[in-house]
Design a protein around this motif. Structure first.
Motif, PDB file in Angstrom:
ATOM      1  N   ASP A  15       1.140  -1.238   0.137  1.00 29.24           N
ATOM      2  CA  ASP A  15      -0.048  -0.532   0.077  1.00 29.24           C
ATOM      3  C   ASP A  15       0.751   1.484   0.380  1.00 29.24           C
ATOM      4  O   ASP A  15       0.454   2.413  -0.845  1.00 29.24           O
ATOM      5  CB  ASP A  15      -0.806   0.311   0.852  1.00 29.24           C
ATOM      6  N   GLN A  16       1.639   1.134   1.624  1.00 29.64           N
ATOM      7  CA  GLN A  16       3.069   2.800   0.981  1.00 29.64           C
ATOM      8  C   GLN A  16       3.784   2.479  -0.064  1.00 29.64           C
ATOM      9  O   GLN A  16       4.265   3.776  -0.745  1.00 29.64           O
ATOM     10  CB  GLN A  16       3.856   2.199   2.175  1.00 29.64           C
ATOM     11  N   ASP A  17       4.142   1.531  -0.635  1.00 27.65           N
ATOM     12  CA  ASP A  17       4.372   1.529  -1.960  1.00 27.65           C
ATOM     13  C   ASP A  17       4.213   2.529  -2.958  1.00 27.65           C
ATOM     14  O   ASP A  17       4.313   2.881  -4.079  1.00 27.65           O
ATOM     15  CB  ASP A  17       5.299   0.625  -2.107  1.00 27.65           C
ATOM     16  N   CYS A  18       2.767   1.542  -3.122  1.00 26.01           N
ATOM     17  CA  CYS A  18       2.138   2.581  -4.193  1.00 26.01           C
ATOM     18  C   CYS A  18       1.461   3.769  -4.123  1.00 26.01           C
ATOM     19  O   CYS A  18       1.893   4.689  -4.955  1.00 26.01           O
ATOM     20  CB  CYS A  18       0.965   1.742  -4.943  1.00 26.01           C
ATOM     21  N   ARG A  19       1.319   4.021  -3.012  1.00 28.47           N
ATOM     22  CA  ARG A  19       0.625   5.602  -2.681  1.00 28.47           C
ATOM     23  C   ARG A  19       2.791   6.438  -3.346  1.00 28.47           C
ATOM     24  O   ARG A  19       2.531   7.571  -3.791  1.00 28.47           O
ATOM     25  CB  ARG A  19       0.214   5.968  -1.297  1.00 28.47           C
ATOM     26  N   SER A  20       3.110   6.105  -2.717  1.00 29.50           N
ATOM     27  CA  SER A  20       4.321   6.673  -2.976  1.00 29.50           C
ATOM     28  C   SER A  20       5.077   6.709  -4.423  1.00 29.50           C
ATOM     29  O   SER A  20       5.356   7.882  -5.151  1.00 29.50           O
ATOM     30  CB  SER A  20       5.765   6.008  -2.236  1.00 29.50           C
ATOM     31  N   ARG A  21       4.727   5.622  -5.196  1.00 32.04           N
ATOM     32  CA  ARG A  21       4.884   5.626  -6.829  1.00 32.04           C
ATOM     33  C   ARG A  21       3.809   6.788  -7.246  1.00 32.04           C
ATOM     34  O   ARG A  21       4.569   7.539  -8.487  1.00 32.04           O
ATOM     35  CB  ARG A  21       4.425   4.739  -7.834  1.00 32.04           C
ATOM     36  N   ILE A  64      -3.782  -2.080  -8.214  1.00 31.00           N
ATOM     37  CA  ILE A  64      -3.160  -2.939  -6.797  1.00 31.00           C
ATOM     38  C   ILE A  64      -3.396  -3.062  -5.441  1.00 31.00           C
ATOM     39  O   ILE A  64      -3.729  -4.157  -4.976  1.00 31.00           O
ATOM     40  CB  ILE A  64      -1.693  -2.737  -7.132  1.00 31.00           C
ATOM     41  N   ILE A  65      -3.495  -1.874  -4.977  1.00 29.30           N
ATOM     42  CA  ILE A  65      -4.422  -1.276  -4.039  1.00 29.30           C
ATOM     43  C   ILE A  65      -5.652  -1.847  -3.477  1.00 29.30           C
ATOM     44  O   ILE A  65      -5.846  -2.659  -2.568  1.00 29.30           O
ATOM     45  CB  ILE A  65      -4.254   0.374  -3.668  1.00 29.30           C
ATOM     46  N   LYS A  66      -5.919  -1.995  -5.120  1.00 32.63           N
ATOM     47  CA  LYS A  66      -7.880  -2.789  -4.719  1.00 32.63           C
ATOM     48  C   LYS A  66      -7.601  -4.226  -4.317  1.00 32.63           C
ATOM     49  O   LYS A  66      -8.358  -4.894  -3.639  1.00 32.63           O
ATOM     50  CB  LYS A  66      -8.478  -2.882  -6.197  1.00 32.63           C
ATOM     51  N   ASN A  67      -6.721  -5.029  -4.907  1.00 34.72           N
ATOM     52  CA  ASN A  67      -6.282  -6.477  -5.430  1.00 34.72           C
ATOM     53  C   ASN A  67      -5.467  -6.787  -3.983  1.00 34.72           C
ATOM     54  O   ASN A  67      -6.306  -8.007  -3.588  1.00 34.72           O
ATOM     55  CB  ASN A  67      -5.366  -6.496  -6.464  1.00 34.72           C
ATOM     56  N   LEU A  68      -5.010  -5.857  -3.103  1.00 35.30           N
ATOM     57  CA  LEU A  68      -3.866  -6.124  -1.612  1.00 35.30           C
ATOM     58  C   LEU A  68      -5.317  -6.329  -0.905  1.00 35.30           C
ATOM     59  O   LEU A  68      -5.521  -7.357   0.021  1.00 35.30           O
ATOM     60  CB  LEU A  68      -3.108  -5.002  -1.476  1.00 35.30           C
ATOM     61  N   SER A  69      -6.892  -6.043  -1.000  1.00 28.31           N
ATOM     62  CA  SER A  69      -7.456  -5.029  -0.319  1.00 28.31           C
ATOM     63  C   SER A  69      -8.862  -7.004  -0.644  1.00 28.31           C
ATOM     64  O   SER A  69      -8.935  -6.802   0.448  1.00 28.31           O
ATOM     65  CB  SER A  69      -8.187  -4.358  -0.511  1.00 28.31           C
ATOM     66  N   ILE A  70      -8.633  -7.493  -2.027  1.00 32.44           N
ATOM     67  CA  ILE A  70      -9.084  -8.405  -1.634  1.00 32.44           C
ATOM     68  C   ILE A  70      -8.801  -9.766  -1.724  1.00 32.44           C
ATOM     69  O   ILE A  70      -9.063 -11.063  -1.914  1.00 32.44           O
ATOM     70  CB  ILE A  70     -10.088  -8.621  -2.691  1.00 32.44           C
ATOM     71  N   GLY A  71      -7.286  -9.903  -1.233  1.00 32.50           N
ATOM     72  CA  GLY A  71      -6.593 -11.041  -0.895  1.00 32.50           C
ATOM     73  C   GLY A  71      -5.847 -11.196  -2.413  1.00 32.50           C
ATOM     74  O   GLY A  71      -5.180 -12.624  -2.326  1.00 32.50           O
ATOM     75  N   ILE A  72      -5.923 -10.725  -3.129  1.00 27.97           N
ATOM     76  CA  ILE A  72      -5.317 -11.308  -4.650  1.00 27.97           C
ATOM     77  C   ILE A  72      -3.496 -11.649  -4.445  1.00 27.97           C
ATOM     78  O   ILE A  72      -2.619 -12.783  -5.322  1.00 27.97           O
ATOM     79  CB  ILE A  72      -5.412 -10.433  -5.637  1.00 27.97           C
ATOM     80  N   TYR A  73      -3.031 -10.572  -2.955  1.00 32.88           N
ATOM     81  CA  TYR A  73      -1.840 -11.343  -3.434  1.00 32.88           C
ATOM     82  C   TYR A  73      -1.697 -11.690  -1.962  1.00 32.88           C
ATOM     83  O   TYR A  73       0.123 -12.215  -1.457  1.00 32.88           O
ATOM     84  CB  TYR A  73      -0.352 -10.167  -3.494  1.00 32.88           C
ATOM     85  N   ASP A  74      -2.048 -13.002  -1.420  1.00 35.47           N
ATOM     86  CA  ASP A  74      -2.255 -13.127  -0.591  1.00 35.47           C
ATOM     87  C   ASP A  74      -1.324 -14.934  -0.434  1.00 35.47           C
ATOM     88  O   ASP A  74      -1.828 -16.030   0.342  1.00 35.47           O
ATOM     89  CB  ASP A  74      -2.722 -13.391   0.448  1.00 35.47           C
ATOM     90  N   GLY A  75      -1.244 -15.332  -1.423  1.00 43.44           N
ATOM     91  CA  GLY A  75      -0.441 -17.036  -1.904  1.00 43.44           C
ATOM     92  C   GLY A  75      -0.292 -17.497  -1.187  1.00 43.44           C
ATOM     93  O   GLY A  75      -0.724 -18.655  -0.131  1.00 43.44           O
ATOM     94  N   CYS A  76       0.889 -17.508  -0.918  1.00 46.37           N
ATOM     95  CA  CYS A  76       1.937 -17.541   0.186  1.00 46.37           C
ATOM     96  C   CYS A  76       1.748 -17.622   2.079  1.00 46.37           C
ATOM     97  O   CYS A  76       1.834 -18.760   2.267  1.00 46.37           O
ATOM     98  CB  CYS A  76       3.507 -16.996  -0.184  1.00 46.37           C
ATOM     99  N   LYS A  77       0.729 -16.742   1.722  1.00 45.77           N
ATOM    100  CA  LYS A  77       0.049 -16.533   3.379  1.00 45.77           C
ATOM    101  C   LYS A  77      -0.774 -17.717   3.886  1.00 45.77           C
ATOM    102  O   LYS A  77      -0.716 -18.495   4.892  1.00 45.77           O
ATOM    103  CB  LYS A  77      -0.264 -15.173   3.923  1.00 45.77           C
ATOM    104  N   VAL A  78      -1.843 -18.200   2.536  1.00 39.02           N
ATOM    105  CA  VAL A  78      -2.052 -18.716   2.687  1.00 39.02           C
ATOM    106  C   VAL A  78      -1.855 -20.395   2.867  1.00 39.02           C
ATOM    107  O   VAL A  78      -2.155 -21.218   3.220  1.00 39.02           O
ATOM    108  CB  VAL A  78      -3.252 -18.822   1.176  1.00 39.02           C
ATOM    109  N   ALA A  79      -0.733 -20.593   2.349  1.00 36.15           N
ATOM    110  CA  ALA A  79       0.078 -21.523   1.944  1.00 36.15           C
ATOM    111  C   ALA A  79       0.502 -22.155   3.844  1.00 36.15           C
ATOM    112  O   ALA A  79       0.568 -23.401   3.947  1.00 36.15           O
ATOM    113  CB  ALA A  79       0.917 -21.949   1.028  1.00 36.15           C
ATOM    114  N   VAL A  80       1.254 -20.602   4.448  1.00 32.09           N
ATOM    115  CA  VAL A  80       1.576 -21.535   5.396  1.00 32.09           C
ATOM    116  C   VAL A  80       0.012 -22.014   6.587  1.00 32.09           C
ATOM    117  O   VAL A  80       0.575 -22.575   7.203  1.00 32.09           O
ATOM    118  CB  VAL A  80       2.924 -19.999   5.566  1.00 32.09           C
ATOM    119  N   GLU A  81      -0.174 -20.430   6.274  1.00 31.81           N
ATOM    120  CA  GLU A  81      -1.617 -21.178   7.147  1.00 31.81           C
ATOM    121  C   GLU A  81      -2.228 -22.544   6.804  1.00 31.81           C
ATOM    122  O   GLU A  81      -2.492 -23.286   8.204  1.00 31.81           O
ATOM    123  CB  GLU A  81      -2.874 -20.299   6.884  1.00 31.81           C
TER     124      GLU A  81
END
Length: 582
Positions: A341-347, A557-574
């Motif tokens: 989120d912060q990286d996208c806003r900085s860009r 990208i910020i919208k995608n983040l909010s719906i878990g699109i980039y959460d794959g590895c987190k899901v795998a470890v959980e």
């Protein structure tokens, strides 16, 4: 390992054929001398070839009968005679004639130990206990000084193995991404690369990897017919590809047999996942690569996690059992994910100011392909580099030939550049550039841009990263992502990363579908096949007057983040932690 003396028997059959055919041929009038010998040889070769083909068909059944899983039953399709011969022949070429024998027995399990990673804090790396790497880490001798040997310990719910194979950068990158989430969760995380284990089995993998890398480079450089043929091969993952992969996994079991079978295994290479299932691991999670459904990327008996819905649906259509495939999200490292989120806003703030150069990150893949295209791409950036619209972050990896070629290209173009080969120096540069909008600063705050311009002061138009070791070459791209504006890469595993992407020419047709995924969710372009098209997209994405496309990608990208699109590895470890408690 022992093997049946099949080849001597095969040659004996050929010799018998010669002796058998000779009297018949001798009875033919007028056939003498050289003509007789030639005729005998031709008949013997034909006879021996037929016998060998029949043997291969029989060998397929012999191999399948001793396997831990029946692939034919799993896929729901019985092989034809041609399929049986082809699979047995391919396995013979890869693993040796003895491996296709009914009397083949696998090697003994390889003794393993863990060593602390030299690069990642708290990560443990598995080696064979007698390898040069393990002995070197111990200080040159058993019981000597140096890095201490660690037992591979497991605790219920608190340990994971992350399995991979160092074939190119992609599989390793995904494995390190999964490891980062395991470490963040406080789990004992063991990195298990099959090529770290000195053995006959690892030698088989290295040969296959060498051939794959060579074909990728050749197809990329030659283009035309060679590229089309290679592209077609990368799309042809039918049932036979799974039969071949599973058969190879049976050969690789000694590389994992010593590990605790109750500990969950997360794999970034399907071959490792198949090996784990064949060894009897109870919980195997396979991180499916790419966005194109093929049988060989599936691990029967595992939970196959995919990055996008189209791949999920395609695997179900193929016949993968619904309880063995789930939609998870993209494979993204923890360090990249936590600042999206912060990286996208900085860009967006840097682009909106109109005074900061757009930072293009161009990584070179692990196979070392694309030298011709990347060099041409850099040449087309001369004008925007010189007028300050673009700053190039060029990761040449650990490819000496690529590093030399790119240096020569930059020197010929007369563009100022700096080469960073020290990992710590690179991390210091990243810390200098990784600025976020602080509390009280607006997105378009002049105060923020003053800090940005101060951080960029004195930097040349091009910074090239060139390393001697494998890990820094892989990790550099991940570490540079938060400070980059646009990732310019082929649509590989990086096509799923959370930053604006210019998807340049693929290496293998299967990669085209990953570019489609990026374009559909709005964080990347479609695949760009020509240098002219790439230059056009650079103009659009790097425009100081109209940065609309660039800003839109960051917002998406910020919208995608909010719906878990980039959460794959987190899901795998959980999921691994949940399965470990069963």
């Amino acid at each position: 390992m022992t093997s049946a003396p099949v080849l001597p028997q095969f040659l004996l059959l050929a010799g018998t054929a010669v002796v058998t055919c000779a009297p018949a041929l001798w009875s033919y009038g007028g056939i003498t001398g050289t003509a007789l010998i030639a005729a005998v040889v031709v008949q013997a070769v034909v006879f021996a070839t037929v016998v060998f083909i029949m043997y291969l068909s029989w060998a397929y059944g012999a191999m399948m009968s001793r396997n831990s899983l029946n692939v034919d039953t799993y896929t729901g399709k019985q092989p034809s005679f041609k399929d049986r011969v082809g699979v047995a022949f391919t396995h013979w070429m890869a693993a040796g004639l003895g491996a296709a024998s009914s009397r083949h027995t696998p090697s003994d399990p390889v003794p393993l130990e863990a060593m602390p990673s030299s690069f990642v804090d708290k990560l443990k790396v598995n080696h064979d206990s007698t390898s040069a790497a393990a002995i070197s880490l111990r200080g040159g001798a058993a019981g000597g000084g140096g890095t201490p040997r660690l037992a591979i310990r497991s605790s219920r719910g608190g340990t994971i193995f992350v399995g991979t194979i160092r074939m190119g950068f992609g599989h390793h990158r995904i494995a390190y991404a999964a490891s980062s989430w395991g470490l963040d969760a406080g789990m004992g995380t063991y990195f298990h690369d099959l090529l770290n284990i000195k053995s006959r089995e690892a030698g088989i993998i290295k040969k296959a990897d060498g051939l794959y890398s060579y074909c990728s480079r050749l197809a990329s450089e030659l283009g035309g017919v060679a590229e089309k043929m290679w592209g077609a091969m990368t799309l042809s993952g039918d049932e036979n590809s799974l039969r071949n992969s599973w058969q190879m996994a049976e050969e690789l079991k000694p590389l994992m047999m010593e590990l605790d079978k109750d500990v969950p295994v997360i794999t970034s290479h399907s071959l490792v996942g198949m090996t784990a299932v064949a060894c009897g691991f109870k919980h195997v999670i396979n991180l499916v690569i790419d966005n194109w459904a093929q049988w060989f990327v599936v691990v029967p008996g595992a939970i196959n996690l995919v990055q996008g819905p189209s791949n999920y649906e395609a695997l179900l259509r193929m016949g993968v059992p619904p309880d063995q495939v789930r939609l998870a999200g993209h494979w993204v490292p923890k360090g990249v994910h936590e600042t999206i989120d912060q990286d996208c806003r900085s860009r967006i703030a840097r682009a909106s100011s109109g005074v900061s150069a757009r930072r293009l990150l161009v990584p070179v893949g692990g196979a070392g392909a694309q030298r011709k295209f990347v060099s041409g791409f850099v040449r087309n950036l001369v004008e925007p580099l010189k007028d300050g619209r673009v700053r190039l972050l060029l990761n040449a990896g650990d490819h000496a030939s690529m590093q030399k070629s790119l240096k020569k290209c930059l020197e010929e173009l007369g563009i100022g550049f700096k080469v960073i080969s020290d990992f710590d120096e690179m991390k210091a540069l990243i810390a200098r550039l990784h600025l976020s909008i602080e509390e009280g600063e607006d997105d378009d705050s002049g105060a923020f841009m003053k800090r940005v311009l101060a951080a960029e002061e004195g930097l040349p138009p091009v910074i090239m990263f060139a390393f001697d070791d494998y890990f820094p070459a892989v990790a550099a791209t991940d570490l540079l992502v938060p400070v980059a504006d646009i990732l310019c890469c082929k649509p590989s595993e990086l096509a799923f990363y959370p930053l604006p992407k210019l998807m340049i020419r693929r290496v293998g047709d299967h990669e085209a579908h990953s570019a489609t995924r990026a374009a559909e969710i709005g964080d990347g372009t479609p695949e760009v096949r020509t240098l002219e098209s790439a230059a056009h997209y650079v103009e659009m994405l790097c425009s100081k007057e109209r940065p609309d496309l660039f800003v839109s990608m960051n917002q998406q990208i910020i919208k995608n983040l909010s719906i878990g699109i980039y959460d794959g590895c987190k899901v795998a470890v959980e999921l691994a932690a949940e399965l470990a408690k069963l």
